[in-house]
Design an enzyme around this catalytic site. Structure first.
Site, PDB file in Angstrom:
ATOM      1  N   ASP A   1      -6.487   0.232  -0.075  1.00 33.65           N
ATOM      2  CA  ASP A   1      -6.706   0.421   1.362  1.00 33.65           C
ATOM      3  C   ASP A   1      -8.109  -0.084   1.703  1.00 33.65           C
ATOM      4  O   ASP A   1      -8.826  -0.596   0.852  1.00 33.65           O
ATOM      5  CB  ASP A   1      -6.527   1.903   1.743  1.00 33.65           C
TER       6      ASP A   1
ATOM      7  N   LYS B   1       0.846  -1.206   0.000  1.00 32.86           N
ATOM      8  CA  LYS B   1       0.000   0.000   0.000  1.00 32.86           C
ATOM      9  C   LYS B   1       0.882   1.257   0.000  1.00 32.86           C
ATOM     10  O   LYS B   1       0.684   2.166  -0.810  1.00 32.86           O
ATOM     11  CB  LYS B   1      -0.906  -0.010   1.245  1.00 32.86           C
TER      12      LYS B   1
END
Ligand code: SF4
Length: 216
Positions: A141, A122
């Site tokens: 996310d 991420k």
């Protein structure tokens, strides 16, 4: 339900109209500050991170200063973001690596970014998308995973790597990074985890979840 290319484009455009500024809510004048801000945002809100980073980056105004910082002192600046022992340790260790191995530059490949302490896919995708503007970047996310599944852009998997792969196949590469930022905004304002405000959602025409609940 599988969407056509024109349906996906229409959905992407609708989200863009709703949130013209598809930008990260973390504040970061320098690339390495984004890297460390994302590390601080683990199990913490962006709002909280934005409150602590000005003092942190004022105290350590260069990467070199952070590389030489006392971890315990760094902890005192980031205490309120939680997990501060690990976060402070990772920030100082990453700063040391950036200074010693990359001449102070944040790397621009997934492979190199993943070698930095505390950096996962991420964070790496966020750097590649926001700092280096690479096409095809997907930051999976929690908001992105949830809403993509409801829309039917993915098969509903909660696995971030699978979401990343599935979204990369359907989203226009030049739009994917901003699209993910916009999903975060949409996830906070309209399509929340525990409540969906479908009546006020601009994405209704393309949403599988909405189609399902209205068909009942
Ligand atoms: S229509 Fe409802 S479920 Fe679908 S994206 Fe909008 S708020 Fe979320």
């Amino acid at each position: 339900m599988k969407k056509t290319k024109s349906e996906v484009n229409a959905l992407v455009d609708a989200l863009k109209r709703a949130y013209p500024d598809g930008i990260c809510s973390l504040q970061y004048p320098k690339p390495y500050e984004l890297l460390f801000s994302v590390r601080l945002s683990a199990q913490c809100t962006d709002e909280r991170v934005n409150k602590v980073t000005p003092a942190l980056f004022a105290r350590y105004s260069t990467l070199e200063a952070l590389a030489e910082a006392d971890v315990t002192e760094v902890e005192s600046y980031i205490h309120s973001t939680g997990f501060f022992h690990a976060k402070a340790r990772d920030i100082v260790a990453s700063a040391q690596i950036l200074v010693s191995q990359y001449a102070g530059r944040v790397p621009d490949t997934m492979e190199e970014l993943l070698k930095l302490p505390g950096v996962g896919r991420k964070t790496a995708n966020l750097i590649l998308g926001d700092v280096y503007h690479m096409p095809g970047v997907v930051v999976a996310d929690t908001h992105c995973i949830r809403i993509s599944g409801r829309l039917g852009l993915t098969d509903g998997t909660k696995d971030p790597v699978k979401v990343e792969t599935q979204l990369r196949k359907v989203l226009p590469p030049e739009e994917s990074n901003d699209f993910c930022h916009r999903l975060v905004l949409h996830g906070r304002a309209v399509c929340m985890a525990r409540r969906t405000d479908c009546g006020n959602c601009t994405l209704r025409p393309w949403c599988d979840h909405f189609t399902t609940i209205t068909a009942k």
